[in-house]
Enzyme design. Structure first.
Site, PDB file in Angstrom:
ATOM      1  N   THR A 204      -1.093  -6.283   5.744  1.00 28.30           N
ATOM      2  CA  THR A 204       0.228  -6.145   5.203  1.00 28.30           C
ATOM      3  C   THR A 204       0.333  -7.142   3.666  1.00 28.30           C
ATOM      4  O   THR A 204      -0.418  -7.938   3.630  1.00 28.30           O
ATOM      5  CB  THR A 204       1.481  -6.848   5.996  1.00 28.30           C
ATOM      6  OG1 THR A 204       1.480  -5.978   7.111  1.00 28.30           O
ATOM      7  CG2 THR A 204       2.727  -6.786   5.226  1.00 28.30           C
ATOM      8  N   GLY A 234       6.335  -0.696  12.611  1.00 26.38           N
ATOM      9  CA  GLY A 234       6.318  -2.134  12.791  1.00 26.38           C
ATOM     10  C   GLY A 234       7.632  -2.760  11.891  1.00 26.38           C
ATOM     11  O   GLY A 234       8.658  -2.066  11.707  1.00 26.38           O
ATOM     12  N   GLY A 256       2.452 -10.182  10.195  1.00 26.08           N
ATOM     13  CA  GLY A 256       2.066 -10.487  11.956  1.00 26.08           C
ATOM     14  C   GLY A 256       2.224  -9.463  12.738  1.00 26.08           C
ATOM     15  O   GLY A 256       2.642  -8.235  12.438  1.00 26.08           O
TER      16      GLY A 256
HETATM   17  N1  ASP Z   1       3.597  -6.857  10.470  1.00 25.87           N
HETATM   18  C1  ASP Z   1       2.584  -5.637  10.395  1.00 25.87           C
HETATM   19  C2  ASP Z   1       3.123  -4.601  11.405  1.00 25.87           C
HETATM   20  O1  ASP Z   1       3.425  -5.052  12.425  1.00 25.87           O
HETATM   21  C3  ASP Z   1       1.419  -5.586  10.572  1.00 25.87           C
HETATM   22  C4  ASP Z   1       0.760  -6.936  10.071  1.00 25.87           C
HETATM   23  O2  ASP Z   1       1.723  -7.870   8.922  1.00 25.87           O
HETATM   24  O3  ASP Z   1      -0.301  -7.489   9.935  1.00 25.87           O
HETATM   25  O4  ASP Z   1       3.052  -3.378  11.319  1.00 25.87           O
END
Ligand code: ASP
Length: 338
Positions: A204, A234, A256
């Site tokens: 992200t 997400g 996250g």
């Molecule tokens: N938050 C993002 C998701 O869950 C992934 C990430 O930020 O690593 O899709």
């Protein structure tokens, strides 16, 4: 030990982010004169990012890309451009880089596709736009902005969102544009194990900014999680979870384990602690990321900025690609202790 080092890093970065202030107490009562003309902060994902696992060459690539992204946003803000423009163009650059899990560098789903999510929110009027699960929009952050500015909706998904992006004359690409060998192999590995490593869960990109008109905004763009199934979406396109902005409190972009960020409305929780609890930006962001999320098992981090240009970037993982710029100040960091 890992949390201790993350905590230490937050202290260090938080001090550097607020170097206009004499100490962290002053951060809670920032005066108008201390307010910078503009400010920008970015992240490129949080996760198991350890110096031991990174070649010097790769690290330099990331540092260069983070600097280039900040250059783009900072030059827009310096010229008096809006926080929204700075965020959109900064995220474009990160989406076009194969280094980050967004746009070109997006991770693969279990079905071997790339499904992209993005959102943007303006702190002045709390207008917001988002897209989920798009497969052919080159820069999903622009689609999110178009939803905000050119539609009466907030969140569009799948083929409807793609149709809308096309009608808005946004750049449409063949889905094969998003193919990268590295991400494809990660998905194959994840599939073989059918469990994801902590690193595979994260990615992200995000940006928060304050412009010369005093307006803050936030934007987030992602490929989501490697090996995701069933059109999983997400937190990144969910307003209040992965992205939030309100001039009265703060602008937040998260990265996250999205399911936790949705369940605990992370971005809005930070703003709510400021609004209802009288917490400073840094107190609110740290309480949510370092206390609440850690207690619940949600890994990740946020970049957060208030309308006085204060910045807080807590994360409860080993590392988070991140950086910020204000007039005369700039920092880039990757690991817990740099
Ligand atoms: N938050 C993002 C998701 O869950 C992934 C990430 O930020 O690593 O899709």
């Amino acid at each position: 030990m890992k949390y201790l080092s993350a905590l230490l890093c937050i202290c260090l970065l938080s001090i550097s982010c607020n170097s206009n202030n004499v100490n962290s107490e002053n951060q809670r009562s920032v005066t108008e004169t201390e307010k910078p003309d503009y400010a920008i902060a970015i992240h490129g994902g949080a996760g198991t990012i350890l110096k031991a696992n990174m070649s010097d060459e790769k690290e330099q690539e990331y540092r260069l890309a983070l600097n280039q992204a900040l250059d783009i946003g900072e030059s827009i803000l310096k010229e008096g451009g809006s926080s929204l423009d700075a965020i959109e163009k900064t995220i474009h650059f990160m989406e076009n880089s194969p280094l980050f899990n967004a746009g070109k560098g997006a991770v693969f789903t279990n079905a071997g596709k790339n499904e992209l999510d993005a959102s943007i929110m303006f702190g002045k009027d709390q207008n917001a736009g988002a897209v989920g699960g798009v497969t052919n929009v080159k820069n999903p952050i622009s689609a999110a902005r178009a939803v905000m500015e050119k539609s009466s909706h907030v969140l569009l998904t799948g083929i409807g969102a793609e149709q809308f992006a096309k009608e808005q004359n946004l750049e449409i690409v063949d889905p094969s544009y998003f193919y990268t060998q590295r991400r494809f192999e990660s998905m194959e590995k994840a599939k073989a194990r059918d469990v994801m490593t902590a690193d595979e869960k994260h990615g992200t990109v995000g940006c928060v900014a304050l412009d010369k008109n005093g307006n803050i905004a936030a934007g987030t763009s992602t490929g989501g999680m490697t090996n995701k199934k069933y059109n999983r979406i997400g937190d990144s396109p969910i307003i209040g979870a992965g992205t939030y902005a309100d001039n009265a409190t703060c602008a937040v972009s998260a990265t996250g384990h999205g399911e936790y960020f949705i369940r605990y409305a992370v971005a809005h929780d930070i703003a709510a602690r400021m609004a209802y609890g009288g917490k400073s930006l840094d107190e609110a962001a740290r309480e949510v990321v370092m206390d609440k999320l850690v207690e619940k098992g949600g890994t990740g981090g946020v970049i957060a900025m208030d309308a006085n240009g204060n910045i807080s970037m807590p994360f409860n993982t080993e590392g988070m690609y991140r950086g910020f710029a204000k007039p005369g100040e700039r920092a880039i960091a990757i690991y817990g202790l740099d």
